[in-house]
Design an enzyme around this catalytic site. Structure first.
Site, PDB file in Angstrom:
ATOM      1  N   ARG A  86       0.846  -1.200   0.000  1.00 16.35           N
ATOM      2  CA  ARG A  86       0.000   0.000   0.000  1.00 16.35           C
ATOM      3  C   ARG A  86       0.877   1.244   0.000  1.00 16.35           C
ATOM      4  NH1 ARG A  86      -5.363  -1.626   3.490  1.00 16.35           N
ATOM      5  NH2 ARG A  86      -5.389  -3.755   2.663  1.00 16.35           N
ATOM      6  N   ARG A 110       2.173   2.350  12.908  1.00 16.74           N
ATOM      7  CA  ARG A 110       1.358   1.172  12.583  1.00 16.74           C
ATOM      8  C   ARG A 110       1.189   0.932  11.083  1.00 16.74           C
ATOM      9  NH1 ARG A 110      -4.458   2.254  15.006  1.00 16.74           N
ATOM     10  NH2 ARG A 110      -3.347   2.213  16.974  1.00 16.74           N
ATOM     11  N   HIS A 111       1.818   1.766  10.258  1.00 19.04           N
ATOM     12  CA  HIS A 111       1.679   1.623   8.804  1.00 19.04           C
ATOM     13  C   HIS A 111       3.000   1.314   8.117  1.00 19.04           C
ATOM     14  CE1 HIS A 111      -2.128   3.841   9.540  1.00 19.04           C
ATOM     15  NE2 HIS A 111      -2.552   3.000   8.614  1.00 19.04           N
ATOM     16  N   SER A 160      -9.570  -6.808   9.916  1.00 17.45           N
ATOM     17  CA  SER A 160     -10.933  -6.401   9.615  1.00 17.45           C
ATOM     18  C   SER A 160     -11.503  -7.355   8.578  1.00 17.45           C
ATOM     19  CB  SER A 160     -10.999  -4.941   9.180  1.00 17.45           C
ATOM     20  OG  SER A 160     -10.502  -4.796   7.900  1.00 17.45           O
ATOM     21  N   GLU A 190      -5.858  -1.875  15.781  1.00 14.13           N
ATOM     22  CA  GLU A 190      -6.612  -2.708  14.829  1.00 14.13           C
ATOM     23  C   GLU A 190      -5.683  -3.759  14.242  1.00 14.13           C
ATOM     24  OE1 GLU A 190      -8.458  -0.730  11.355  1.00 14.13           O
ATOM     25  OE2 GLU A 190      -7.919  -2.584  10.328  1.00 14.13           O
ATOM     26  N   ARG A 207       1.317  -6.143  12.615  1.00 12.01           N
ATOM     27  CA  ARG A 207       0.692  -5.471  13.768  1.00 12.01           C
ATOM     28  C   ARG A 207       0.457  -6.439  14.914  1.00 12.01           C
ATOM     29  NH1 ARG A 207      -3.912  -1.284  11.685  1.00 12.01           N
ATOM     30  NH2 ARG A 207      -2.578  -0.029  10.334  1.00 12.01           N
ATOM     31  N   GLU A 258       1.204   3.955   1.297  1.00  8.09           N
ATOM     32  CA  GLU A 258       0.716   4.605   2.515  1.00  8.09           C
ATOM     33  C   GLU A 258       1.642   5.780   2.817  1.00  8.09           C
ATOM     34  OE1 GLU A 258      -1.342   5.700   5.197  1.00  8.09           O
ATOM     35  OE2 GLU A 258      -2.109   3.715   4.642  1.00  8.09           O
TER      36      GLU A 258
HETATM   37  P1  AMO Z   1      -7.871  -3.658   5.752  1.00  5.98           P
HETATM   38  O1  AMO Z   1      -7.568  -2.619   4.752  1.00  5.98           O
HETATM   39  O2  AMO Z   1      -8.524  -3.215   7.021  1.00  5.98           O
HETATM   40  O3  AMO Z   1      -8.840  -4.775   5.153  1.00  5.98           O
HETATM   41  O4  AMO Z   1      -6.550  -4.444   6.106  1.00  5.98           O
HETATM   42  C1  AMO Z   1      -6.575  -5.599   6.915  1.00  5.98           C
HETATM   43  C2  AMO Z   1      -5.494  -5.525   7.987  1.00  5.98           C
HETATM   44  O5  AMO Z   1      -4.223  -5.363   7.398  1.00  5.98           O
HETATM   45  C3  AMO Z   1      -3.390  -4.574   8.221  1.00  5.98           C
HETATM   46  N1  AMO Z   1      -2.916  -3.405   7.467  1.00  5.98           N
HETATM   47  C4  AMO Z   1      -1.677  -2.883   7.558  1.00  5.98           C
HETATM   48  N2  AMO Z   1      -0.611  -3.234   8.308  1.00  5.98           N
HETATM   49  C5  AMO Z   1       0.513  -2.500   8.172  1.00  5.98           C
HETATM   50  N3  AMO Z   1       0.628  -1.446   7.325  1.00  5.98           N
HETATM   51  C6  AMO Z   1      -0.416  -1.059   6.557  1.00  5.98           C
HETATM   52  N4  AMO Z   1      -0.274  -0.020   5.706  1.00  5.98           N
HETATM   53  C7  AMO Z   1      -1.638  -1.782   6.658  1.00  5.98           C
HETATM   54  N5  AMO Z   1      -2.852  -1.686   6.055  1.00  5.98           N
HETATM   55  C8  AMO Z   1      -3.601  -2.678   6.562  1.00  5.98           C
HETATM   56  C9  AMO Z   1      -4.207  -4.165   9.425  1.00  5.98           C
HETATM   57  C10 AMO Z   1      -5.624  -4.327   8.928  1.00  5.98           C
HETATM   58  O6  AMO Z   1      -6.521  -4.611   9.984  1.00  5.98           O
HETATM   59  N6  AMO Z   1      -9.674  -6.729   2.198  1.00  5.98           N
HETATM   60  C11 AMO Z   1      -9.827  -6.285   3.575  1.00  5.98           C
HETATM   61  C12 AMO Z   1      -9.923  -7.442   4.530  1.00  5.98           C
HETATM   62  C13 AMO Z   1     -11.178  -8.265   4.370  1.00  5.98           C
HETATM   63  O7  AMO Z   1     -12.278  -7.673   4.388  1.00  5.98           O
HETATM   64  O8  AMO Z   1     -11.049  -9.507   4.250  1.00  5.98           O
HETATM   65  C14 AMO Z   1      -8.668  -5.383   3.947  1.00  5.98           C
HETATM   66  O9  AMO Z   1      -7.662  -5.322   3.289  1.00  5.98           O
HETATM   67  O10 AMO Z   1      -3.930  -5.057  10.487  1.00  5.98           O
END
Ligand code: AMO
Length: 398
Positions: A176, A184-185, A324, A321, A372, A178
């Site tokens: 991502r 946390r990202h 999800s 989090e 995470r 980001e």
């Molecule tokens: P979501 O976007 O909430 O859901 O991502 C799911 C989990 O992935 C982790 N996460 C990350 N960890 C580190 N850095 C990041 N940039 C980052 N982005 C996300 C988090 C988050 O809870 N497709 C849906 C899931 C689904 O519905 O099955 C999804 O991607 O822990």
């Protein structure tokens, strides 16, 4: 001396030792690779109860001086310095343990999935279209055309339910773009995704996630205790059922009014404290996410009897989090309407939407951020510490 099995004391006295051997052992720079031959001697002062009295030593690969990072010093160094010299940093036993826990956790998840009849799958990471919003897509040049790195395996794990696989999971990198520099990202993280067919409601999906997390976290705790190793301070007890708190109720606890808005980092942290006070539970689900909050999540299914609410949830660990997921829209006409409502063109999701034309069971699943989870379990202040070689907006090296 240190190797993968631990450390051993080598004891050498100037008197009675060959001067060249003494110099080699006392003047070779720290962290060099050295081979020592000698005999074992009982010693009450050595930490393992014995020490090695050397008869010869050879420097196999000397280390440069000065070291950019002390491996055995108890000096606190900035995370950036540690990550810049990650290979040395990873030599510290406490840092290495994070990755031993991480590996044991992944093994625990795989075991839980295998027992529950899930098939491990691998889906493409080079995609024509993303599923998690355009803002965090990484475009790549694909033979003169444009493609994207996968933000999640979302569309493919759902398509596999259409393929009749019923229960699938994947542990794979997700990318991502980001831009925010938070603890946390990451721009590359490991996502543990699962998808389950023939579910009758969100609770079926939540039950599955709860069961595999309990198994995996418990499996690490068991292995560590069997080996007599202490777990990181604050390791969560996951034996009791995880509380399930509807979004609306959580919003009330936070004193929120007005139209529903998604929880931000501070809200999540505050909720973690409230849940701890109310239930003493480290892990909990926030359920029944409002449709208004999930408007761009086109694959999320609204509840038939309460269309203002989706079958979506988050799993949080002490205010962070972790995962999800939720119930998916499996009816093609409604799914296409959701795609349009999210401002997207169904034509660019043709391959995905086709999977819904020939019989798609009701299904649901989740995505869980392994980095995470490891961060939180190991009590790390920054998610970067949970990855060997983390990637963020500013870091592409080492
Ligand atoms: P979501 O976007 O909430 O859901 O991502 C799911 C989990 O992935 C982790 N996460 C990350 N960890 C580190 N850095 C990041 N940039 C980052 N982005 C996300 C988090 C988050 O809870 N497709 C849906 C899931 C689904 O519905 O099955 C999804 O991607 O822990």
């Amino acid at each position: 001396m240190r190797d993968g099995a631990g450390t051993t004391q080598i004891t050498v006295k100037k008197e009675g030792t060959d001067p060249a051997l003494f110099r080699c052992l006392t003047e070779t720079p720290r962290e060099s690779v050295v081979e020592v031959v000698g005999s074992l001697r009982r010693s009450s002062r050595a930490h393992r109860g014995f020490e090695v009295v050397p008869s010869s030593a050879e420097v196999i690969a000397p280390a440069d001086v000065p070291l950019p990072l002390g491996v055995v010093d108890r000096v606190n160094v900035e995370l950036d310095t540690r990550l810049n010299h990650r290979v040395l940093d990873l030599r510290k036993p406490a840092v290495r343990e994070v990755f031993e826990i991480r590996a044991a956790l992944l093994a625990g998840f795989r075991e839980a999935f295998a027992r529950r009849g899930y098939l491990e799958v691998e889906t493409p990471k080079i995609l024509r279209q993303g599923a998690e919003g355009g803002a965090t897509l990484f475009p790549i040049d694909y033979f003169g055309g444009r493609a994207f790195l996968a933000q999640s395996p979302q569309l493919y794990k759902q398509m596999l339910i259409g393929a009749g696989f019923e229960r699938v999971f994947e542990i794979a990198p997700a990318f991502r773009a980001e831009p925010s520099d938070t603890v946390r990202h990451l721009t590359e993280f490991t996502s543990l995704d699962a998808e389950v067919g023939y579910v009758s409601g969100p609770a079926d999906v939540i039950d599955e996630l709860e069961a595999v997390v309990r198994h995996a976290v418990g499996a690490v705790a068991e292995r560590w205790s069997a080996a007599g190793r202490p777990l990181p301070a604050g390791w969560p007890d996951v034996a009791a059922p995880f509380p399930r708190i509807p979004f609306r109720e959580a919003a009330e606890w936070l004193g929120r009014s007005g139209p529903p808005r998604d929880f931000g980092t501070d809200d999540e942290r505050a909720l973690g404290e409230i849940v701890d006070r109310k239930f003493g539970a480290p892990m909990y689900f926030l359920t029944e996410y409002p449709s208004a909050v999930k408007a761009s999540t086109f694959y999320a299914r609204r509840l038939d009897d309460r269309p203002d609410v989706t079958g979506y949830f988050d799993l949080d660990l002490r205010g962070l989090e972790i995962a999800s997921g939720g119930l998916r829209e499996h009816r093609r006409d409604r799914l296409e309407a959701n795609v349009r409502a999210a401002g997207l063109d169904p034509a660019s999701f043709a391959g995905y939407l086709e999977a819904f034309r020939y019989g798609m069971p009701p299904h649901g699943g989740w995505g869980l951020g392994i980095d995470r989870l490891v961060q939180s379990l190991c009590g790390l202040s920054n998610v970067r510490e949970a990855r060997l070689f983390p990637r963020d907006r500013y870091r592409l090296e080492p």
